[in-house]
Design an enzyme around this catalytic site. Structure first.
Site, PDB file in Angstrom:
ATOM      1  CG  ASP A   1      13.311  -2.170   7.193  1.00 17.66           C
ATOM      2  OD1 ASP A   1      12.229  -1.734   7.601  1.00 17.66           O
ATOM      3  OD2 ASP A   1      13.842  -1.794   6.130  1.00 17.66           O
TER       4      ASP A   1
ATOM      5  CD  GLU B   1      -1.180  -0.823   9.984  1.00 23.55           C
ATOM      6  OE1 GLU B   1      -0.409   0.151   9.917  1.00 23.55           O
ATOM      7  OE2 GLU B   1      -0.856  -1.977   9.643  1.00 23.55           O
TER       8      GLU B   1
ATOM      9  NE  ARG C   1       0.473  -0.130   7.093  1.00 28.14           N
ATOM     10  CZ  ARG C   1       1.792  -0.106   7.022  1.00 28.14           C
ATOM     11  NH1 ARG C   1       2.407  -0.010   5.868  1.00 28.14           N
ATOM     12  NH2 ARG C   1       2.535  -0.196   8.117  1.00 28.14           N
TER      13      ARG C   1
ATOM     14  NE  ARG D   1      11.594  -1.726  -8.357  1.00 28.53           N
ATOM     15  CZ  ARG D   1      10.730  -2.230  -7.486  1.00 28.53           C
ATOM     16  NH1 ARG D   1       9.434  -2.268  -7.789  1.00 28.53           N
ATOM     17  NH2 ARG D   1      11.150  -2.691  -6.336  1.00 28.53           N
TER      18      ARG D   1
ATOM     19  NE  ARG E   1       2.547   9.790  14.140  1.00 25.65           N
ATOM     20  CZ  ARG E   1       1.515  10.570  14.410  1.00 25.65           C
ATOM     21  NH1 ARG E   1       1.627  11.503  15.348  1.00 25.65           N
ATOM     22  NH2 ARG E   1       0.368  10.424  13.785  1.00 25.65           N
TER      23      ARG E   1
ATOM     24  CE1 TYR F   1      10.153   2.592   9.705  1.00 27.21           C
ATOM     25  CE2 TYR F   1      10.524   4.792   8.837  1.00 27.21           C
ATOM     26  CZ  TYR F   1       9.808   3.624   8.842  1.00 27.21           C
ATOM     27  OH  TYR F   1       8.743   3.479   7.981  1.00 27.21           O
TER      28      TYR F   1
ATOM     29  NE  ARG G   1      10.649   2.629   5.453  1.00 26.59           N
ATOM     30  CZ  ARG G   1      11.043   1.539   6.103  1.00 26.59           C
ATOM     31  NH1 ARG G   1      12.213   1.510   6.671  1.00 26.59           N
ATOM     32  NH2 ARG G   1      10.260   0.483   6.197  1.00 26.59           N
TER      33      ARG G   1
HETATM   34  N1  UDP Z   1       4.443   6.366   1.833  1.00 28.01           N
HETATM   35  C1  UDP Z   1       3.518   7.129   1.127  1.00 28.01           C
HETATM   36  N2  UDP Z   1       2.472   6.510   0.533  1.00 28.01           N
HETATM   37  C2  UDP Z   1       2.275   5.178   0.592  1.00 28.01           C
HETATM   38  C3  UDP Z   1       3.214   4.394   1.299  1.00 28.01           C
HETATM   39  C4  UDP Z   1       4.283   5.021   1.923  1.00 28.01           C
HETATM   40  O1  UDP Z   1       3.651   8.336   1.056  1.00 28.01           O
HETATM   41  O2  UDP Z   1       1.278   4.693   0.046  1.00 28.01           O
HETATM   42  C5  UDP Z   1       5.560   7.066   2.501  1.00 28.01           C
HETATM   43  C6  UDP Z   1       5.216   7.500   3.917  1.00 28.01           C
HETATM   44  O3  UDP Z   1       5.863   8.725   4.149  1.00 28.01           O
HETATM   45  C7  UDP Z   1       5.827   6.418   4.763  1.00 28.01           C
HETATM   46  C8  UDP Z   1       7.088   6.087   3.978  1.00 28.01           C
HETATM   47  O4  UDP Z   1       6.681   6.220   2.617  1.00 28.01           O
HETATM   48  O5  UDP Z   1       6.118   6.871   6.056  1.00 28.01           O
HETATM   49  C9  UDP Z   1       7.645   4.721   4.246  1.00 28.01           C
HETATM   50  O6  UDP Z   1       6.651   3.763   3.998  1.00 28.01           O
HETATM   51  P1  UDP Z   1       6.813   2.255   4.415  1.00 28.01           P
HETATM   52  O7  UDP Z   1       5.704   1.526   3.781  1.00 28.01           O
HETATM   53  O8  UDP Z   1       8.205   1.851   4.157  1.00 28.01           O
HETATM   54  O9  UDP Z   1       6.564   2.344   5.988  1.00 28.01           O
HETATM   55  P2  UDP Z   1       6.348   1.162   7.028  1.00 28.01           P
HETATM   56  O10 UDP Z   1       6.047  -0.076   6.261  1.00 28.01           O
HETATM   57  O11 UDP Z   1       7.628   1.102   7.810  1.00 28.01           O
HETATM   58  O12 UDP Z   1       5.202   1.634   7.837  1.00 28.01           O
END
Ligand code: UDP
Length: 366
Positions: free
Chosen positions: A349, A299, A279, A175, A248, A347, A171
């Site tokens: 969006d 969270e 976070r 870059r 989860r 999952y 996801r």
């Molecule tokens: N992820 C990570 N570090 C970060 C942010 C995301 O390892 O700082 C990984 C983690 O495995 C997470 C996945 O990337 O489950 C997808 O993150 P995303 O932010 O897309 O998740 P969401 O916003 O759906 O909670």
């Protein structure tokens, strides 16, 4: 029968269907067991700040039809998601890009960054990544995996990275440019005034009953409509007859602070294993807030148990197989259409949920 459709759940999937059904001249009743509309995109005002009560939602899409659709119900601002990672007090830019690589290794050019990643990938001996850990190391190298991915992911999913599917990490963009925009999407923003107002606009003129639990009053509610659009959890619909699907869950600790600026960004990810939260969201920055106070949400990720809010489906093999069995049962329910994140155990969006609802409307409403 009074209604053509009973829509169970006033989140995005249900609201889009209800809106389209009404536009097609159908009689619709929307119910939700919560005391408010908008499902998990619900926002509520605290200190004049729109707080994303069930977690941060940043709208982003490449789908022009969906973008034009949501813009009919809200005006979107120019918010761009650029989370910051905090690893034991060291700050890194996300997603992984030249700012991240420069901070991590001191590299200056994209070639130097690419060489570092390649070298670390080679040292790890990975050719075909079989799980999230191997996928992450082969995308960004071991250093970034250890500092920015491993701790966060294991807190988020409650499982070791070598037991998680690699698609979760795909996801995230990687870059070799100086670009902190988390999403590759062409369109991005936050509905000005909050998501609740956007969903309320979708539901305008439609009968909505809140605080009504469908599964507890199923026979009586089913008798009121020709068809049911069910957006709740698919396993709950069948009384968990084949066992419970795993999710989860997330617990939010929300606080009002008497300062105007706590962290200078909407999202800061705590990527070490020791910090108990994943976070912190500072809600005002989604809308460039100028309020004198600020509202933050920590969270905490946890395994779902009955009574908790289900957030993320755990899309591993075991749960995928169980979902497939529920899907077979669902296909036999002639009067009921299952949709959305919980109804399809996906999952999703937000844009994909809306697209899926619009596609279903085409099939169902013509
Ligand atoms: N992820 C990570 N570090 C970060 C942010 C995301 O390892 O700082 C990984 C983690 O495995 C997470 C996945 O990337 O489950 C997808 O993150 P995303 O932010 O897309 O998740 P969401 O916003 O759906 O909670």
């Amino acid at each position: 029968m009074k209604y053509d459709y009973l829509v169970v759940g006033a989140g995005l999937y249900g609201a889009v269907f209800a809106h389209e059904a009404k536009a097609a001249g159908k009689n619709v009743l929307v119910i939700d067991k919560r005391g408010h509309i908008a499902g998990n995109v619900y926002t509520e005002k605290m200190e004049d700040i729109n707080v994303h009560r069930y977690g941060a939602h940043i709208f982003h899409t490449n789908n022009k039809r969906v973008w034009e659709y949501v813009n009919r119900f809200a005006e979107f601002n120019r918010f761009t998601n650029s989370p910051v990672a905090n690893y034991k007090g060291e700050l890194y830019s996300l997603p992984f890009n030249m700012y991240t690589f420069n901070k991590m290794w001191g590299v200056v050019t994209p070639q130097e960054a690419a060489d570092r990643i390649e070298q670390q990938k080679r040292e790890a001996g990975i050719t075909e990544p079989k799980n999230l850990e191997e996928q992450a190391i082969s995308l960004v190298g071991r250093d970034i995996y250890e500092k920015l991915i491993k701790g966060y992911t294991e807190k988020q999913w409650g499982r070791p990275c070598d037991q998680l599917p690699s698609f979760i990490i795909r996801r995230l963009p990687v870059r070799l440019t100086f670009d902190n925009n988390y999403f590759n999407a062409l369109y991005q923003g936050i509905p000005m005034g909050g998501y609740t107002a956007m969903v309320a606009n979708m539901l305008e003129g439609i009968e909505v009953k809140l605080g009504v639990d469908y599964l507890e009053n199923k026979a009586e509610l089913d008798a009121m409509a020709d068809k049911v659009i069910y957006t709740g959890a698919i396993d709950a619909y069948f009384g968990y007859a084949l066992g419970a699907l795993e999710y989860r869950s997330v617990r939010f600790e929300t606080e009002v602070l008497d300062i105007p600026n706590f962290q200078g960004n909407a999202a800061v990810n705590y990527t070490d294993a020791e910090t108990p939260w994943t976070r912190i969201i500072e809600h005002k920055w989604f809308e460039f807030g100028t309020q004198p106070k600020t509202v933050i949400s920590r969270e905490y990720s946890s395994e779902w148990k009955p009574g908790d809010e289900p957030y993320y489906p755990v899309n591993d093999e075991k749960n995928a197989a169980l979902y497939a069995k529920y899907r077979e049962l669902a296909d036999k329910e002639e009067k009921v259409i299952f949709g959305g994140r919980l109804g399809e155990y996906k999952y999703y969006d937000m844009d994909a949920v809306i697209d899926s609802a619009l596609c279903m409307c085409e099939r169902e409403l013509g």
